[in-house]
Scaffold this motif. Structure first.
Motif, mmCIF file in Angstrom:
data_model
loop_
_atom_site.group_PDB
_atom_site.id
_atom_site.type_symbol
_atom_site.label_atom_id
_atom_site.label_comp_id
_atom_site.label_asym_id
_atom_site.label_seq_id
_atom_site.Cartn_x
_atom_site.Cartn_y
_atom_site.Cartn_z
ATOM 1 N N TYR A 1048 44.318 48.482 33.325
ATOM 2 C CA TYR A 1048 43.195 49.345 32.971
ATOM 3 C C TYR A 1048 43.598 50.814 33.114
ATOM 4 C CZ TYR A 1048 39.576 45.753 32.646
ATOM 5 O OH TYR A 1048 38.809 44.698 32.264
ATOM 6 N N SER A 1049 42.938 51.648 32.311
ATOM 7 C CA SER A 1049 43.066 53.096 32.487
ATOM 8 C C SER A 1049 42.194 53.541 33.655
ATOM 9 C CB SER A 1049 42.644 53.811 31.196
ATOM 10 O OG SER A 1049 41.280 53.546 30.931
ATOM 11 N N TRP A 1050 42.372 54.797 34.087
ATOM 12 C CA TRP A 1050 41.621 55.254 35.260
ATOM 13 C C TRP A 1050 40.114 55.308 34.999
ATOM 14 C CZ3 TRP A 1050 38.566 59.583 35.104
ATOM 15 C CH2 TRP A 1050 38.735 60.421 33.982
ATOM 16 N N LEU A 1051 39.692 55.653 33.764
ATOM 17 C CA LEU A 1051 38.272 55.696 33.462
ATOM 18 C C LEU A 1051 37.662 54.293 33.454
ATOM 19 C CD1 LEU A 1051 35.774 57.280 32.635
ATOM 20 C CD2 LEU A 1051 36.523 57.107 30.240
ATOM 21 N N ARG A 1052 38.427 53.368 32.877
ATOM 22 C CA ARG A 1052 37.903 51.993 32.821
ATOM 23 C C ARG A 1052 37.861 51.368 34.212
ATOM 24 N NH1 ARG A 1052 40.036 47.272 28.635
ATOM 25 N NH2 ARG A 1052 38.177 45.887 28.868
ATOM 26 N N LEU A 1053 38.844 51.767 35.071
ATOM 27 C CA LEU A 1053 38.817 51.267 36.449
ATOM 28 C C LEU A 1053 37.609 51.799 37.205
ATOM 29 C CD1 LEU A 1053 42.571 51.396 37.534
ATOM 30 C CD2 LEU A 1053 41.140 49.369 37.232
ATOM 31 N N LYS A 1054 37.237 53.046 36.956
ATOM 32 C CA LYS A 1054 36.051 53.579 37.619
ATOM 33 C C LYS A 1054 34.789 52.837 37.156
ATOM 34 C CE LYS A 1054 37.609 58.289 38.594
ATOM 35 N NZ LYS A 1054 37.390 58.167 40.055
ATOM 36 N N ILE A 1055 34.730 52.562 35.852
ATOM 37 C CA ILE A 1055 33.582 51.799 35.348
ATOM 38 C C ILE A 1055 33.569 50.391 35.940
ATOM 39 C CG2 ILE A 1055 32.525 50.854 33.254
ATOM 40 C CD1 ILE A 1055 33.628 53.243 31.730
ATOM 41 N N LEU A 1056 34.763 49.795 36.079
ATOM 42 C CA LEU A 1056 34.860 48.456 36.663
ATOM 43 C C LEU A 1056 34.385 48.455 38.116
ATOM 44 C CD1 LEU A 1056 35.832 45.499 36.502
ATOM 45 C CD2 LEU A 1056 38.101 46.306 37.168
ATOM 46 N N ASN A 1057 34.845 49.446 38.879
ATOM 47 C CA ASN A 1057 34.404 49.525 40.277
ATOM 48 C C ASN A 1057 32.895 49.779 40.368
ATOM 49 O OD1 ASN A 1057 36.949 49.095 41.367
ATOM 50 N ND2 ASN A 1057 37.484 51.275 41.203
ATOM 51 N N LEU A 1058 32.356 50.546 39.433
ATOM 52 C CA LEU A 1058 30.917 50.788 39.424
ATOM 53 C C LEU A 1058 30.147 49.494 39.145
ATOM 54 C CD1 LEU A 1058 28.480 52.738 39.461
ATOM 55 C CD2 LEU A 1058 28.882 53.107 37.012
ATOM 56 N N CYS A 1059 30.649 48.712 38.182
ATOM 57 C CA CYS A 1059 29.972 47.457 37.836
ATOM 58 C C CYS A 1059 30.097 46.417 38.948
ATOM 59 C CB CYS A 1059 30.542 46.889 36.541
ATOM 60 S SG CYS A 1059 30.209 47.919 35.090
ATOM 61 N N ARG A 1060 31.186 46.498 39.727
ATOM 62 C CA ARG A 1060 31.356 45.549 40.826
ATOM 63 C C ARG A 1060 30.637 46.003 42.096
ATOM 64 N NH1 ARG A 1060 34.976 41.553 40.462
ATOM 65 N NH2 ARG A 1060 36.429 41.507 38.727
ATOM 66 N N ASN A 1061 30.144 47.190 42.090
ATOM 67 C CA ASN A 1061 29.482 47.698 43.283
ATOM 68 C C ASN A 1061 28.130 46.987 43.474
ATOM 69 O OD1 ASN A 1061 28.523 49.195 45.420
ATOM 70 N ND2 ASN A 1061 29.212 51.159 44.560
ATOM 71 N N GLU A 1062 27.856 46.564 44.692
ATOM 72 C CA GLU A 1062 26.599 45.879 44.985
ATOM 73 C C GLU A 1062 25.400 46.815 44.857
ATOM 74 O OE1 GLU A 1062 26.774 44.058 48.761
ATOM 75 O OE2 GLU A 1062 28.322 42.591 48.206
ATOM 76 N N SER A 1063 25.632 48.098 45.020
ATOM 77 C CA SER A 1063 24.522 49.045 44.900
ATOM 78 C C SER A 1063 23.955 49.052 43.488
ATOM 79 C CB SER A 1063 24.988 50.450 45.283
ATOM 80 O OG SER A 1063 25.467 50.466 46.609
ATOM 81 N N MET A 1064 24.828 48.912 42.503
ATOM 82 C CA MET A 1064 24.351 48.886 41.126
ATOM 83 C C MET A 1064 23.497 47.649 40.876
ATOM 84 S SD MET A 1064 26.511 48.986 37.561
ATOM 85 C CE MET A 1064 25.649 48.903 35.992
ATOM 86 N N GLU A 1065 23.927 46.504 41.423
ATOM 87 C CA GLU A 1065 23.134 45.287 41.263
ATOM 88 C C GLU A 1065 21.772 45.432 41.936
ATOM 89 O OE1 GLU A 1065 22.548 41.761 39.517
ATOM 90 O OE2 GLU A 1065 24.440 42.859 39.415
ATOM 91 N N CYS A 1066 21.751 46.038 43.117
ATOM 92 C CA CYS A 1066 20.472 46.273 43.799
ATOM 93 C C CYS A 1066 19.588 47.230 43.007
ATOM 94 C CB CYS A 1066 20.726 46.825 45.199
ATOM 95 S SG CYS A 1066 21.561 45.674 46.313
ATOM 96 N N PHE A 1067 20.214 48.253 42.388
ATOM 97 C CA PHE A 1067 19.451 49.196 41.577
ATOM 98 C C PHE A 1067 18.827 48.503 40.363
ATOM 99 C CE2 PHE A 1067 19.473 52.133 37.919
ATOM 100 C CZ PHE A 1067 18.526 53.032 38.356
#
Length: 1337
Positions: A1048-1067
């Motif tokens: 992955y590129s650095w931007l896609r990795l940031k998006i991946l980490n955001l999608c894997r973050n539990e805070s996003m699921e809670c939101f």
């Protein structure tokens, strides 16, 4: 001081050992926390308090005070303002338990006292009572906590404490089920608000000011019946089923009004001319939403609160079809799909899941509960054991005393006589004579009926006297044989009581109420179960269940009492009885009994709500009189009573079936295999087998010799031998005519074995099913449609005849291997073909209307069984039918037990109510006391539809009560019954409550026996058919996923980490929950500002969900993203939301059949992904597996529905409702006029909603010359509906319960295996990524 403190400790070393419950900290007098009020544990005063606390005496006094408190509460009269004496007693009870608490705190110390949860509960009740006293002093009469004071009994009776502790143990899992249940109710409530808000208010109003113009007093909108029991709800849409032009003409004085208002002729005669009066109903031609909602405003979908009430009532399956018919009239016929899905998912699956959770966790909870009673608690079993031992010792001492006196006074020659007499009374001949007498006595009671001939009455009285004398003789002989040992057997004590009461009845020489005791002689037939071992095992299971359910019955009674008291305080003397009672079809007297004014009727009403029979009418009256918040009370009664307490009985029954003893096989007889220890294989044919084989050879030789001798002696009989040899040589010939080499047989064999042969026949069967479904009585005999249907039916009959002939030619008919008749399914096919040909022949031969062969036209009904041919050719359906047939034996025994139970209560009802279910129908009947008064006033003396005039009518009435439908009205009729030819009086004999309520309680147990049998049978079938599949994990795929993420590129990795973050699921979860709560705010006639605000919120939420899906597609890739099922659901929800926005913005929704706002509710499905806790995951997997199983069982359901619907159209398709024959169940939505409506009617019957009313309408007595009413309906209708109810309600629906139980076990095991297979995530050092393909959603 030291000796003073140590002395008592040595004297009572175990004084505090049992202070705490099992698993809790045991108190120690040396610890500092036992100090109380500055006193050390060894103070003599405190030691005496210890002895008092740990003795049962204090608890016995407390239980006595609680019972006195219950009596005080039971005497509460809500209609009276002054309760001075009761207030004094209440204060006394409060002071007593306050003193008790202080004694325990002083003895144990405050810390140790509060370690026990039951003590905390006592403190809570005391605080609640103190709060009630404070509010009462301020003028607020809220005695809610005071009503809960009897709950103190739970901690003081050990058996009740264990049962309540078990319920608290399963509360977490049960709470998840209730959350899931609330989730389903909320979803369907939202859908109802979005679709039908305000639709049930539409009524037909006057188009102009008719009342002022013509000086007429008219209702502002059309009212079909007073009180709007069946409101006329109109539709402004074309899709609705009722419009203002469907209003029937006005009827006045038996005339049909057809004139318009300007043509009114007040001077003309109006008597004979049907069009001589004005049809004012024609002016109700404007459909407006200004009317009241149905059922006194209780049923509507105007807001989420009322929608919950309607959905909850639909899930309870009582009155749900009325709500469905309202919506169908106002919106569309296809609204029935909503209610069918709701009842299947909400009632048959989710509610049964609640029963399954309680049943499966019952045994685990009882095992976890330690058997030690709490200190000072009273054990009822121990009290009963002590009392029983004392009675046994007293009885033994008396018997020994009397036996010794008898032995001294009696002569020695009496002992041989006693032994001979004992041999006689224990012999088979004596027992069989007594059994035959009991059977004949029951037969004599069964043939009794109302208006029987006088000669028959005298003969039955003589028979009763003879049988009573015979049973007296039996009792005397047994007492002479066994002496005082006669009373050691409980069955002998029972026989003794029956005989004494029978003698009392004979001495009365009148139609005494004691005659009902004779029916108890039927229970003596229980001794016949020794000849039926399997039935005996089922009865043992029933007996063990009744013993284990005894405390549950007490707890149920206690719960009914508590809710009755609470209902008296909440609704006593507040429910208005002046309005129309929805449950009464005759008079308004019934309304006086559905109330909470006295303890008796309050408890009866609560029991009625528990059975869910007409509970919705009680709810409507209460809501109209008090408030809509009264629903909370009824919901609590149903959930806690019906869905929790009564489902414990299911757990007891299932556990009893699982713990039943295995079958005991008889010892091996001659011809069976025996074990031989010298044989290396372990088994060999023993001597019995060799002897039997040698015996067979000898018998064959003897037969051959006999035949040879016969042939030599009788030469004329030699042809028989030749015939036998010829038949044996031609055994493989088809019909003894076609050899295996015959060209025709080879051709037929080739046709039958062709791979497309069965498929072609199945296509013709499906065409036949379609033609059967197309049949309806309204088709004219000379129409083209009738000719085409008859032609297709005849052609299909010829095709099936050819199929049968080809198979017989290829396989043979009876003899030979694999012949046609060796298969049961072929025999069914052949019988159906023969009946079809017979039907065609009868139709051709009976061309005249008065032909003598018209009676044979009943063969036309057998055409409805042609779908049976589908079973053989549908593998899943065939497997389901074979599994159902496998349960015939155990299910047959349960049906036999239920039949005996119904027969016994039918005999009781026959003795109690024979000839008493008549009433007078007319104008003013207040002064009518008997039949002669009614006839003198030119009124009608009418028999009620369900009665007990003979055994058959009594059995039908009892079966209707057994199904829990219509039992309340039957109970009211029984309470009002006065005597033969006497007018009923309200509540004439309240003791009859014992008959009806005891029957309903026993029916709960026997209905759960069906569940136990189906669960046991289903588990056996699953164990036989289950194949174990091992799940293997693929580690290589995980490595590929890691490699893929590393590129992955650095931007896609940031998006991946955001999608894997539990805070996003809670939101996202919070966004969905807020969306659902805001959707619940929508209501009928909401302000425009609220609508715009909710619309913009919906747009924002839709944008957030779209953004989430886009980010996840970028992060995981489209292919990997769609591999997960939850992600596919997310995409579906987003697409639906976008479509809803587009439709609303471009104004396309006006031309759509449904409202686009319904699409918003779809996002609620996202909550299923949020429910990821282990227990909730188990429930979701259980629901998913059950839906899959129900899909397979759906074929079985549809198969039975197809046959019964076609048969119902043939039987009841021509029945019509009129003023002469008013209908109680059949109407324009519930009938058998065509196949589609018949299916919906049968589904209503399968849910038990007013099927007794439909049975009443189909059992009508036909008038002379009425061609639309066949004469055989009176006996055909009970058979039709009884078999359907048994098959669907008692068997197939309980099969769903068994499937849910199996699915719950499989889901629990799968979740455990998933937790064991979880692999720790692979941590990439330079990127914070967790690799787990299942978490990509």
């Amino acid at each position: 001081m030291m000796t003073g403190t140590q002395g008592p400790r040595r004297e009572q070393p175990n004084a505090e050992v049992n202070m705490a419950g099992p698993g809790e900290q045991q108190p120690d007098q040396t610890t500092a926390h036992l100090r109380c009020f500055g006193w050390r544990p060894a103070v003599p005063f405190r030691q005496r308090l210890f002895q008092l606390v740990f003795s049962t005496g204090l608890n016995c006094i407390s239980i006595l005070i609680i019972l006195i408190n219950c009596i005080i509460q039971g005497n509460f009269q809500p209609c009276i303002e002054d309760h001075l004496l009761q207030d004094i007693l209440v204060c006394f009870v409060f002071v007593y338990f306050l003193v008790e608490m202080l004694i325990k705190v002083t003895a144990l110390g405050l810390t140790v006292y509060l370690q026990h949860n039951w003590h905390k509960f006592d403190v809570f009740i005391l605080c609640g009572e103190l709060l009630d006293f404070s509010l009462k002093a301020l003028g607020f009469h809220m005695e809610i906590c005071y009503v809960l004071t009897p709950l103190r009994l739970f901690s003081r009776v050990d058996e009740m404490r264990k049962l309540v502790s078990m319920l608290l143990g399963i509360l977490p899992m049960l709470g998840n089920v209730l959350i899931l249940y609330a989730f389903v109710v909320y979803i369907f409530g939202l859908v109802g608000v979005q679709l039908w808000a305000g639709d049930l208010r539409y009524r037909c109003f006057l188009g102009e000011d008719i009342a002022t113009l013509y000086n007429r007093s008219l209702s502002p909108y059309y009212v079909s019946l007073p009180g709007e029991r069946a409101p006329f709800i109109c539709s402004v849409e074309k899709t609705g089923m009722r419009h203002c032009w469907d209003i029937p003409p006005l009827h006045e004085n038996g005339n049909t009004c057809l004139l318009a208002a300007p043509q009114q002729n007040p001077t003309g005669p109006l008597g004979a001319n049907v069009s001589g009066c004005v049809n004012w109903n024609a002016y109700y031609n404007v459909c407006l939403s200004d009317g009241q909602n149905p059922n006194l405003g209780s049923i509507n979908f105007d807001n989420i609160g009322y929608a919950w009430i309607a959905v909850f009532q639909a899930v309870s399956l009582e009155g749900w079809t009325d709500i469905m018919y309202y919506v169908m009239d106002s919106y569309s016929y296809w609204s029935c799909i909503y209610f069918i899905i709701l009842t299947i998912l909400g009632s048959f699956i989710v509610m049964n899941t609640c029963a399954v959770v309680i049943a499966t966790h019952y045994s685990e909870a009882t095992e976890d509960d330690a058997g030690e009673p709490l200190p000072g608690t009273l054990s009822l079993n121990m009290v009963w054991t002590t009392l029983r031992n004392w009675l046994v010792q007293l009885y033994s001492s008396l018997c020994n005393k009397w036996s010794s006196s008898d032995s001294r006074s009696s002569a020695t020659p009496s002992k041989p006589f006693q032994k001979k007499l004992e041999v006689i009374v224990t012999g088979q001949i004596f027992n069989r004579v007594i059994m035959a007498a009991i059977f004949l006595n029951i037969l004599c009671m069964a043939v009794e009926h109302h208006n029987q001939p006088l000669l028959m009455t005298m003969a039955l009285q003589i028979c009763n006297t003879v049988f009573a004398a015979l049973f007296v003789l039996e009792m005397i002989l047994k007492q002479l044989a066994f002496r005082w040992a006669y009373f050691e057997d409980w069955s002998n004590v029972f026989d003794f009581a029956i005989v004494i009461i029978s003698l009392w009845e004979l001495g009365a020489q009148s139609d005494s109420k004691l005659s009902v005791i004779r029916a108890f002689r039927a229970l003596r037939l229980g001794k016949l179960v020794h000849f039926l071992p399997y039935l005996q095992r089922q009865l043992l299971v029933l007996k063990r269940t009744m013993v284990e359910a005894a405390m549950l019955c007490w707890l149920l009674f206690f719960g009914i009492y508590l809710f009755g008291i609470l209902g008296m305080h909440l609704f006593g003397c507040k429910i208005e009885s002046s309005g129309p009672d929805f449950s009464s079809n005759i008079d308004d007297m019934v309304d006086n009994r559905k109330n909470f004014d006295t303890l008796l009727w309050s408890m009866v009403t609560v029991f009625q709500v528990l059975t869910q029979e007409d509970w919705n009418f009680v709810l409507y009256n209460t809501m109209a009189s008090i408030s809509a918040w009264a629903t909370v009370y009824f919901v609590a009664v149903i959930i806690l009573g019906k869905n929790v307490l009564l489902n414990i009985l299911v757990g007891i029954v299932v556990e009893s079936f699982q713990n039943q003893p295995e079958e005991v096989f008889p010892p091996p007889e001659s011809g069976s295999a025996t074990l031989n220890p010298d044989d290396p294989s372990g088994t060999s044919l023993g001597p019995s087998n060799s002897e039997s084989s040698s015996g067979q050879m000898q018998s064959i030789q003897v037969e051959e010799a006999a035949v040879t001798q016969m042939d030599q002696d009788h030469g004329s009989m030699g042809w028989m031998r030749k015939m036998q040899r010829w038949c044996k040589d031609h055994e493989d010939w088809s019909l003894y005519l076609l050899s295996p080499q015959n060209w025709w047989r080879r051709f037929c064999t080739k046709v039958v074995s062709h791979k497309n042969f069965d498929m072609i026949i199945q296509i013709f069967i499906m065409i036949n099913c379609v033609t059967i479904a197309w049949e309806r009585p309204s088709i004219q005999p000379d129409s083209m449609e009738r000719r085409h249907l008859d032609l297709i039916s005849h052609v299909l009959s010829v095709i099936f005849l050819l199929e049968m002939l080809i198979k017989i030619s290829a396989l043979g008919l009876v003899f030979g291997k694999g012949s046609y008749c060796h298969s049961l399914w072929n025999i069914i096919d052949g019988l159906l073909v023969i009946t079809s040909l017979a039907d065609i022949c009868v139709e051709l031969m009976s061309s005249g209307t008065n032909s003598s062969l018209d009676i044979l036209k009943i063969l036309r009904l057998l055409r409805t069984f042609r779908p049976l041919r589908m079973v053989k050719r549908t593998p899943k359906l065939k497997l389901a039918v074979e599994a159902l047939l496998a349960s015939v034996k155990p299910m047959g025994n349960i049906i036999l037990i239920c039949g005996i139970f119904i027969f016994f209560y039918s005999l009781l009802g026959l003795q109690l109510f024979k000839g008493k279910f008549f009433h007078c129908v007319g104008g003013n009947i207040t002064r009518v006391l008997n039949k002669s008064d009614c006839l003198d006033a030119n009124y009608q003396w009418v028999k009620k539809e369900y009665n007990f005039d003979n055994l058959i009518q009594a059995a039908i009435s009892v079966f209707v009560m057994y199904s829990k439908d219509g039992w309340v009205n039957l109970m009211y009729d029984g309470l009002d019954a006065v005597g033969v030819d006497q007018q009923p009086q309200p509540n004439y004999n309240l003791w009859m409550l014992l008959y009806f309520i005891s029957f309903i309680l026993m029916s709960f147990l026997l209905l759960d026996m069906f569940i136990g049998v189906m669960v046991d049978t289903f588990h056996k079938c699953q164990r036989e058919q289950r194949t174990v599949k091992e799940i293997e994990t693929d580690t290589e795929s995980e490595h590929e996923e890691v490699t893929y993420f590393l590129n992955y590129s650095w931007l896609r990795l940031k998006i991946l980490n955001l999608c894997r973050n539990e805070s996003m699921e809670c939101f996202i979860t919070a966004i969905i929950i807020v969306s659902l709560l805001l959707m619940g705010v929508e209501h009928y006639e909401q302000p425009e500002s609220v609508r715009q605000f909710l619309e913009w919120v919906f747009y924002v939420i839709t944008f957030v969900l779209v953004l989430e899906v886009v980010l996840k597609i970028i992060a995981f890739g489209l292919v990997r993203f769609l591999k997960v099922g939850w992600n596919v659901l997310d995409v579906f929800i987003v697409l639906i939301s976008v479509i809803s926005v587009v439709l609303s913005q471009f104004k396309i929704s006006d031309n759509m059949p449904i409202k686009p706002s319904i699409f918003r509710v779809m996002r609620v499905l996202r909550l299923a992904q949020v429910l990821k806790t282990t227990k909730m995951k188990v429930l979701l997997k259980t629901i998913t597996r059950t839906l899959y199983q129900v899909g397979n069982l759906g074929l079985l359901f549809m198969f039975f529905f197809l046959i019964y619907a076609a048969l119902g159209v043939e039987l009841f398709g021509k029945l019509e409702c009129s003023e002469d024959f008013p209908c109680l169940g059949l109407h324009r939505h519930t009938n058998f006029e065509n196949f589609g409506v018949a299916l919906l009617t049968l589904y209503k019957v399968s849910t038990g909603d007013n099927w007794s009313g439909i049975l009443k309408d189909t059992m009508r007595e036909c008038r002379v010359g009425d061609s639309n009413c066949p004469s055989y309906l009176f006996w055909a209708s009970p058979i039709f509906f009884t078999t359907f109810v048994i098959t669907v309600q008692f068997v197939l629906v309980n099969l769903v319960v068994a499937a849910i139980m199996q699915a719950l076990e499989d889901s629990t095991e799968e979740v455990k295996n998933d937790r064991l297979r979880l692999v720790p995530p692979v941590i990439v050092q330079h990127q914070p990524i967790q690799v787990n393909s299942e978490e990509s959603g």
